[in-house]
Enzyme design. Structure first.
Site, PDB file in Angstrom:
ATOM      1  CE  LYS A  22     -12.868 -53.860  -8.379  1.00  0.00           C
ATOM      2  NZ  LYS A  22     -11.873 -54.500  -7.503  1.00  0.00           N
ATOM      3  NE  ARG A 120      -6.105 -56.033  -0.123  1.00  0.00           N
ATOM      4  CZ  ARG A 120      -6.785 -55.794  -1.249  1.00  0.00           C
ATOM      5  NH1 ARG A 120      -6.662 -54.641  -1.854  1.00  0.00           N
ATOM      6  NH2 ARG A 120      -7.578 -56.707  -1.753  1.00  0.00           N
ATOM      7  N   PRO A 121      -1.577 -59.183   3.215  1.00  0.00           N
ATOM      8  CG  PRO A 121      -1.683 -60.452   5.169  1.00  0.00           C
ATOM      9  CD  PRO A 121      -2.172 -59.183   4.555  1.00  0.00           C
TER      10      PRO A 121
HETATM   11  N1  EPU Z   1      -5.697 -61.962   4.487  1.00  0.00           N
HETATM   12  C1  EPU Z   1      -4.624 -62.490   5.138  1.00  0.00           C
HETATM   13  N2  EPU Z   1      -3.791 -63.337   4.439  1.00  0.00           N
HETATM   14  C2  EPU Z   1      -4.025 -63.666   3.136  1.00  0.00           C
HETATM   15  C3  EPU Z   1      -5.153 -63.132   2.486  1.00  0.00           C
HETATM   16  C4  EPU Z   1      -5.973 -62.269   3.192  1.00  0.00           C
HETATM   17  O1  EPU Z   1      -4.374 -62.201   6.310  1.00  0.00           O
HETATM   18  O2  EPU Z   1      -3.245 -64.451   2.570  1.00  0.00           O
HETATM   19  C5  EPU Z   1      -6.588 -61.030   5.207  1.00  0.00           C
HETATM   20  C6  EPU Z   1      -6.625 -59.648   4.543  1.00  0.00           C
HETATM   21  O3  EPU Z   1      -5.530 -58.841   4.920  1.00  0.00           O
HETATM   22  C7  EPU Z   1      -7.955 -59.117   4.995  1.00  0.00           C
HETATM   23  C8  EPU Z   1      -8.821 -60.380   5.035  1.00  0.00           C
HETATM   24  O4  EPU Z   1      -7.914 -61.482   5.098  1.00  0.00           O
HETATM   25  O5  EPU Z   1      -7.860 -58.585   6.281  1.00  0.00           O
HETATM   26  C9  EPU Z   1      -9.737 -60.566   3.855  1.00  0.00           C
HETATM   27  O6  EPU Z   1      -9.039 -60.325   2.644  1.00  0.00           O
HETATM   28  P1  EPU Z   1      -9.375 -61.105   1.314  1.00  0.00           P
HETATM   29  O7  EPU Z   1      -8.251 -62.020   1.014  1.00  0.00           O
HETATM   30  O8  EPU Z   1     -10.746 -61.674   1.376  1.00  0.00           O
HETATM   31  O9  EPU Z   1      -9.337 -59.917   0.255  1.00  0.00           O
HETATM   32  P2  EPU Z   1      -8.967 -60.097  -1.271  1.00  0.00           P
HETATM   33  O10 EPU Z   1      -9.389 -61.423  -1.714  1.00  0.00           O
HETATM   34  O11 EPU Z   1      -7.552 -59.687  -1.490  1.00  0.00           O
HETATM   35  C10 EPU Z   1     -11.229 -59.280  -2.282  1.00  0.00           C
HETATM   36  C11 EPU Z   1     -11.709 -58.143  -3.123  1.00  0.00           C
HETATM   37  C12 EPU Z   1     -11.661 -56.862  -2.317  1.00  0.00           C
HETATM   38  C13 EPU Z   1     -12.552 -57.037  -1.085  1.00  0.00           C
HETATM   39  C14 EPU Z   1     -12.075 -58.247  -0.269  1.00  0.00           C
HETATM   40  C15 EPU Z   1     -12.963 -58.553   0.913  1.00  0.00           C
HETATM   41  C16 EPU Z   1     -11.091 -58.791  -5.357  1.00  0.00           C
HETATM   42  C17 EPU Z   1     -10.280 -58.549  -6.563  1.00  0.00           C
HETATM   43  N3  EPU Z   1     -10.857 -58.016  -4.301  1.00  0.00           N
HETATM   44  O12 EPU Z   1      -9.878 -58.981  -1.923  1.00  0.00           O
HETATM   45  O13 EPU Z   1     -12.211 -55.849  -3.150  1.00  0.00           O
HETATM   46  O14 EPU Z   1     -12.491 -55.880  -0.281  1.00  0.00           O
HETATM   47  O15 EPU Z   1     -12.056 -59.418  -1.131  1.00  0.00           O
HETATM   48  O16 EPU Z   1     -14.276 -58.772   0.514  1.00  0.00           O
HETATM   49  O17 EPU Z   1     -11.938 -59.671  -5.351  1.00  0.00           O
HETATM   50  C18 EPU Z   1     -12.604 -53.666  -3.879  1.00  0.00           C
HETATM   51  O18 EPU Z   1     -13.257 -54.140  -4.828  1.00  0.00           O
HETATM   52  O19 EPU Z   1     -12.609 -52.440  -3.596  1.00  0.00           O
HETATM   53  C19 EPU Z   1     -11.778 -54.560  -3.070  1.00  0.00           C
HETATM   54  C20 EPU Z   1     -10.761 -54.128  -2.330  1.00  0.00           C
END
Ligand code: EPU
Length: 421
Positions: A22, A120-121
């Site tokens: 996904k 989740r910023p």
């Molecule tokens: N973060 C920030 N600022 C930002 C972006 C992220 O502070 O602009 C922080 C987040 O709050 C978090 C950390 O950085 O504490 C990591 O977040 P990340 O951005 O890596 O998460 P994401 O890209 O939004 C993806 C997956 C998530 C998975 C995370 C971490 C997708 C669609 N989602 O989210 O998947 O948990 O990476 O590996 O790829 C899931 O599948 O259940 C799921 C939540």
């Protein structure tokens, strides 16, 4: 709302085939906006999150088909404003930001709201777009980004929680069509980011270093249509391995990439699980009692946050005291109160779950709060005495393709009960 009813006590045995990832498919689908030509993507899982993304692409003007795991997208004439009603349903829709900005010179996307797994910023995504030369503002709940031209830049994309997966994806996609070379330091190394980069390179992008902390993207004038097969879902694979271990069964997980779960497999071995590993399959068994575990979730190749809830379920019936800390999403513990209702002995201290293994769980009606929490509750239901009802099962349908059908084929007693219309 549908629910899953699980009657515990059956050892799972047999083979299960893993679907496409996904978290790889979502940004890859967004990346189709970068070209007016047709893209064909295979091994796309049929999940509600994927359907949301396809609806967003259609709304933006793409022609989309989805049949038997293959999606075709032709984004010949698109516009740059993504609708609130669709975007609010799925946070991953933020990853159309980079492609729209690069292709259309503007992107208007409603800001993703709160999320049950924590704040989740998207500040790092926006910082990346600004560094590439975009003007970014928040207007009426929307992110509005505009740039007559994007320019390559050196940028550090880390946050206090480590790297960002979709933030890296977004900047990498935008940078493919920028003038000059972009260097992302502190990039996410997850296999899904690598898969996206490989997809973009097939489209004609010039990306190097993907899969490492430093990604270099040399901008090109245009990208073309492409055919690609999405990598297997490592989190679905890990979840089925835990299903095998928690029921003391013997399940072979097929069509997966064992290397993507090295950390998870090593941690499971250290507490007594045994694995036979082939090129694209893994068989998991527990020859003796499993022992407790101390785990901290980390960015790849560390222990994945997306396996934390399922690990909590396993450790709640494993002898000893386990200590599980989530460093990526410190508030992602909504499953703990529900596991407690099933008899688990758990305490939460900050972002650390302290789990004292109990000999058994008992069934209860429980409420799913997010995707991985629902998976944890289903896993707990597989060993609980009696009939566990997992409500709000739409969460699980966002990320697991036919989990009830797959578990039933392995010998689980699980049924989906449709709510009256
Ligand atoms: N973060 C920030 N600022 C930002 C972006 C992220 O502070 O602009 C922080 C987040 O709050 C978090 C950390 O950085 O504490 C990591 O977040 P990340 O951005 O890596 O998460 P994401 O890209 O939004 C993806 C997956 C998530 C998975 C995370 C971490 C997708 C669609 N989602 O989210 O998947 O948990 O990476 O590996 O790829 C899931 O599948 O259940 C799921 C939540």
């Amino acid at each position: 709302m549908d629910k899953l009813v699980v009657t515990g006590g059956h050892k799972l045995k047999g083979r299960v085939t893993i679907s496409g990832s996904k978290n790889s498919a979502l940004p890859i689908l967004a990346a189709t906006l970068l070209t007016p030509e047709k893209c064909t993507i295979h091994n796309v899982p049929d999940l509600s999150d994927i359907r949301f993304m396809l609806a967003i692409l259609r709304f933006l003007g793409s022609e989309v088909t989805f049949e038997h795991g293959t999606v075709t997208v032709k984004a010949e004439k698109i516009h740059a404003e993504a609708p609130y009603d669709l975007v609010r349903k799925m946070r991953a829709s933020i990853c159309v930001l980079g492609p729209l900005l690069a292709r259309c010179g503007e992107a208007i996307i409603s800001l993703p709201g709160g999320c049950v797994i924590g704040d989740r910023p998207v500040d790092i995504h926006l910082k990346g777009m600004e560094a590439l030369g975009a003007q970014v503002a928040t207007e009426g709940g929307n992110v509005v980004a505009r740039a007559s031209k994007l320019r390559g830049v050196e940028i550090y994309l880390g946050s206090k929680f480590g790297s960002t997966v979709l933030g890296t994806d977004n900047v990498m996609m935008a940078a493919t069509l920028a003038e000059g070379t972009t260097v992302i330091e502190g990039a996410a190394c997850e296999p899904e980011v690598k898969d996206l980069a490989e997809f973009l390179n097939k489209m004609g992008a010039k990306i190097r270093g993907h899969g490492t902390r430093r990604i270099e993207i040399e901008g090109v004038k245009g990208l073309h249509g492409v055919e690609h097969t999405v990598i297997p879902d490592r989190i679905e694979a890990g979840t089925f391995m835990i299903a095998s271990l928690i029921t003391k069964g013997e399940v072979t997980v097929e069509k997966m990439e064992p290397g993507h779960l090295n950390n998870f497999i090593e941690r499971m071995k250290s507490c007594g699980a045994q694995f036979r590993v082939g090129p694209d399959w893994v068989t998991s068994t527990v020859p003796r009692k499993m022992a407790s575990l101390d785990v901290v979730t980390e960015t790849y190749p560390g222990f994945p946050t997306d396996m934390q809830a399922q690990l909590c379920a396993l450790m709640s019936v494993t002898d000893g005291i386990s200590v599980i800390t989530d460093k990526i999403f410190p508030n992602r513990f909504m499953h703990l109160p529900e596991l407690k209702r099933m008899g688990a002995k758990v305490d939460l201290e900050g972002s650390t779950a302290i789990i004292t293994g109990v000999p058994g769980l008992s069934a209860a009606p429980v409420m799913a709060s997010d995707l991985r929490a629902s998976a944890a509750l289903v896993l707990a239901g597989l060993v609980a005495k009696g009939r566990t009802e997992v409500n709000r099962v739409y969460h699980i349908d966002r990320g697991y393709e036919q989990i009830d059908v797959k578990l039933r084929a392995l010998g689980a007693e699980i049924e989906r009960v449709k709510s009256p219309a």
